[in-house]
Design an enzyme around this catalytic site. Structure first.
Site, PDB file in Angstrom:
ATOM      1  N   GLY A 201       0.824  -1.207   0.000  1.00 58.72           N
ATOM      2  CA  GLY A 201       0.000   0.000   0.000  1.00 58.72           C
ATOM      3  C   GLY A 201       0.851   1.247   0.000  1.00 58.72           C
ATOM      4  O   GLY A 201       2.048   1.191  -0.273  1.00 58.72           O
ATOM      5  N   ASN A 202       0.210   2.368   0.290  1.00 57.21           N
ATOM      6  CA  ASN A 202       0.960   3.629   0.360  1.00 57.21           C
ATOM      7  C   ASN A 202       0.335   4.516   1.427  1.00 57.21           C
ATOM      8  O   ASN A 202      -0.682   4.159   2.018  1.00 57.21           O
ATOM      9  CB  ASN A 202       0.986   4.316  -1.006  1.00 57.21           C
ATOM     10  N   ARG A 203       0.955   5.673   1.668  1.00 57.83           N
ATOM     11  CA  ARG A 203       0.566   6.479   2.825  1.00 57.83           C
ATOM     12  C   ARG A 203      -0.560   7.472   2.544  1.00 57.83           C
ATOM     13  O   ARG A 203      -0.874   8.291   3.413  1.00 57.83           O
ATOM     14  CB  ARG A 203       1.792   7.232   3.361  1.00 57.83           C
ATOM     15  N   SER A 204      -1.171   7.420   1.386  1.00 60.53           N
ATOM     16  CA  SER A 204      -2.216   8.395   1.084  1.00 60.53           C
ATOM     17  C   SER A 204      -3.435   8.197   2.007  1.00 60.53           C
ATOM     18  O   SER A 204      -3.970   7.098   2.107  1.00 60.53           O
ATOM     19  CB  SER A 204      -2.643   8.237  -0.377  1.00 60.53           C
ATOM     20  N   ALA A 273      -3.736   7.602  -5.038  1.00 63.59           N
ATOM     21  CA  ALA A 273      -2.385   7.079  -5.240  1.00 63.59           C
ATOM     22  C   ALA A 273      -2.547   5.612  -5.626  1.00 63.59           C
ATOM     23  O   ALA A 273      -3.005   4.799  -4.816  1.00 63.59           O
ATOM     24  CB  ALA A 273      -1.578   7.219  -3.962  1.00 63.59           C
TER      25      ALA A 273
END
Ligand code: CTP
Length: 404
Positions: A201-204, A273
C-alpha cells in the site's frame, strides 16, 4: 467573516470545540454564545481559549456595548451547534430570555443549525413542526446523522460531525460555479493484496481527495467519490447530498469503478495514489515462516488508469491527474511534472512535494497546478480545502462553457 457559534445544552457540545477550531483555522473571527445549560457540558474557559474572545450567556453582561443585539447584528453567519430540541423550540417561538435568544432574533445573517437530540425527540410532531417553520424562514439545517446516541440508544439525532457542519457553512458562501457539472474523483490509496492479512500500500490518507469532493459539491457539482481505503473519520467530511461514495480496494477495483463512472462525467480527477505494481500471485492462506525461506514477491504492472481514461475520454471532458513527487529542487519538479503531464495526456496535473514528514496525513498541503504548456504553474497552499478550491478554479477555467 464574523461568525457566531451558539452552543446549546447537549452532550455534542464537546464536538463544537473542534468546529470552532476549524472555523478559526479557516481565518474566521468566531464568537461563542453558549447557553447556561451548554456550560454544564463545556465550560467558559474552553470557549474563551479556543475562540480568543470573552464569553457570556446573559443579556446583562457588557450592557454598554448593547451586546444582546450587537453580536447578532455584526454576524455574517450564525451557527447553532448543537441545536437541542428545546433551543429549536425557542428559536421557533422567538424567545429572547438570554444572549442566545436575543442574538438569534437580532441577526439578519444566514443561520445554520446542527440538531442533536434523542431520536424520539427528533421524530416528535412538535419538533417536526418547529423544523418546518425554521426551514420556511430560510434557516439552513445540517444533519442530524443516524448513529449512536448518548445512553447507548441509536437512531436519527446524532449531531453531524464538525467537518460536515464546517463544510455546510462554507457551502452557504461558496460560488455555485459548478451547478449541473458532473464530476468523478478518485481518492485514497490502493492496496494490492499479498495474502489475506497483508498488502502493498501507500501512505495516502485520502484527505485531499475528500476535500476536492466536498468543495465541488459545495460549488454545485454532482460528485461520485471513488474512495480507496479511506478511514471513516476522513470520509465523514464527504457527507453531502450531492456526493455518492463508491469504495474500491485494489488498483483493479479502482479501474473498474472509474470505467463505470467516468463516461458520464464532465470532469474526472484522479487524486488516488495507485499502486504501479501488484503481486503476480495472491496466496489464499497467510504466508508464514513455516512456509520456508525469505519470501520474494514477484510483481506485475498494473494498468495506468488515468492514461486509459484519457484514451477513451468523452468530447470536452476535462481530466486532472495528481502526482506526489520528491524532487531535488524546483526545476526538477517542473521538468518531471511537464513530462508526466504529456505522458498521461491530462489537461491539468496537480503536483505536491512529499517527504517522510510532509504531505501525508496532515491537514495542510502545497501544490503546483500545471495546465497549458506555455503557462507557468499556479501555486496554491493552505488547508486541503483551500487547495481543493484552487484546483477547481483551474478546472473551471479549462472547462468549456458548453459543459456548464
Ligand atoms: N495513476 C493511474 N494509474 C496508475 C498509476 C497512476 O491512474 N497505475 C494516476 C494517478 O492517480 C495520478 C497520476 O496517474 O493521477 C500520476 O500518478 P504517479 O504515481 O505519479 O504516476 P506514475 O506514472 O506512476 O509515475 P512515477 O513513475 O513517477 O510513479
Amino acid at each position: 467573516m464574523n461568525i457566531v457559534v451558539a452552543v446549546t445544552g447537549g452532550i455534542a457540545a464537546y464536538k463544537t470545540v473542534h468546529l470552532v477550531r476549524l472555523l478559526i483555522k479557516a481565518g474566521h473571527d468566531v464568537t461563542v454564545v453558549p447557553t447556561e445549560d451548554a456550560l454544564r457540558f463545556v465550560g467558559t474557559p474552553t470557549w474563551e481559549a479556543i475562540s480568543r474572545h470573552p464569553v457570556t450567556t446573559s443579556v446583562h453582561d457588557d450592557v454598554a456595548k448593547v451586546r444582546h443585539v450587537a453580536l447578532g447584528q455584526a454576524a455574517d453567519l450564525v451557527i447553532v451547534a448543537p441545536a437541542t430540541a428545546n433551543s429549536i423550540a425557542k428559536m421557533t417561538a422567538g424567545l429572547a430570555d438570554d444572549l442566545f435568544g436575543t442574538t438569534l432574533l437580532a441577526t439578519e445573517a444566514p443561520v445554520l443549525i446542527a440538531p442533536a437530540m434523542h431520536a424520539e425527540m427528533w421524530r416528535h410532531p412538535a419538533t417536526r413542526a418547529n423544523i418546518e417553520t425554521l426551514r420556511g424562514r430560510g434557516v439552513h439545517i445540517v444533519g442530524p446523522a443516524d448513529g449512536e446516541l448518548a445512553g447507548g440508544d441509536s437512531g436519527p439525532g446524532r449531531m453531524s460531525e464538525p467537518e460536515e457542519i464546517f463544510a455546510a457553512a462554507q457551502a452557504l458562501f461558496a460560488p455555485r460555479d459548478f451547478d449541473g457539472v458532473r464530476v468523478v474523483i478518485s481518492a485514497g490509496g490502493t492496496r494490492e493484496p499479498i495474502d489475506p492479512v497483508r498488502f502493498l500500500g501507500n501512505r495516502s490518507s485520502g484527505r485531499q481527495g475528500v476535500a476536492l469532493a466536498a468543495e465541488a459539491a459545495a460549488r454545485g457539482a454532482a460528485v461520485v467519490l471513488i474512495a480507496a481505503n479511506i478511514s471513516g473519520d476522513v470520509l465523514a467530511a464527504a457527507q453531502h447530498p450531492s456526493i455518492r461514495v463508491v469504495t474500491a480496494g485494489s488498483a483493479d477495483e479502482l479501474q473498474a469503478a472509474m470505467a463505470d463512472a467516468a463516461p458520464e462525467a464532465d470532469v474526472v480527477v484522479m487524486a488516488a495514489a495507485v499502486a504501479d505494481y501488484r503481486p503476480v500471485a495472491v496466496s489464499d492462506r497467510k504466508l508464514t515462516k513455516e512456509t520456508g525461506g525469505i519470501p520474494s514477491i514477484e510483481l506485475v504492472e498494473n494498468a495506468d488508469i488515468v492514461a486509459g481514461l484519457v484514451a477513451s475520454r468523452a468530447p470536452g471532458q476535462v481530466i486532472v491527474g495528481f502526482a506526489a513527487e520528491t524532487p531535488e529542487d524546483e526545476q526538477e519538479l517542473i521538468d518531471r511534472a511537464r513530462r508526466k503531464q504529456q505522458r498521461k495526456g491530462v489537461d491539468l496535473l496537480v503536483v505536491n512535494e512529499v517527504g517522510w514528514d510532509r504531505g501525508f496525513e496532515s491537514a495542510d498541503n502545497a501544490v503546483h497546478i500545471f495546465g497549458d504548456e506555455g503557462m507557468p504553474p499556479a501555486i496554491a497552499a493552505g488547508s486541503k480545502r483551500e487547495v481543493a478550491a484552487a484546483v477547481w478554479d483551474a478546472v473551471r477555467a479549462t472547462l468549456s462553457s458548453d459543459r456548464i
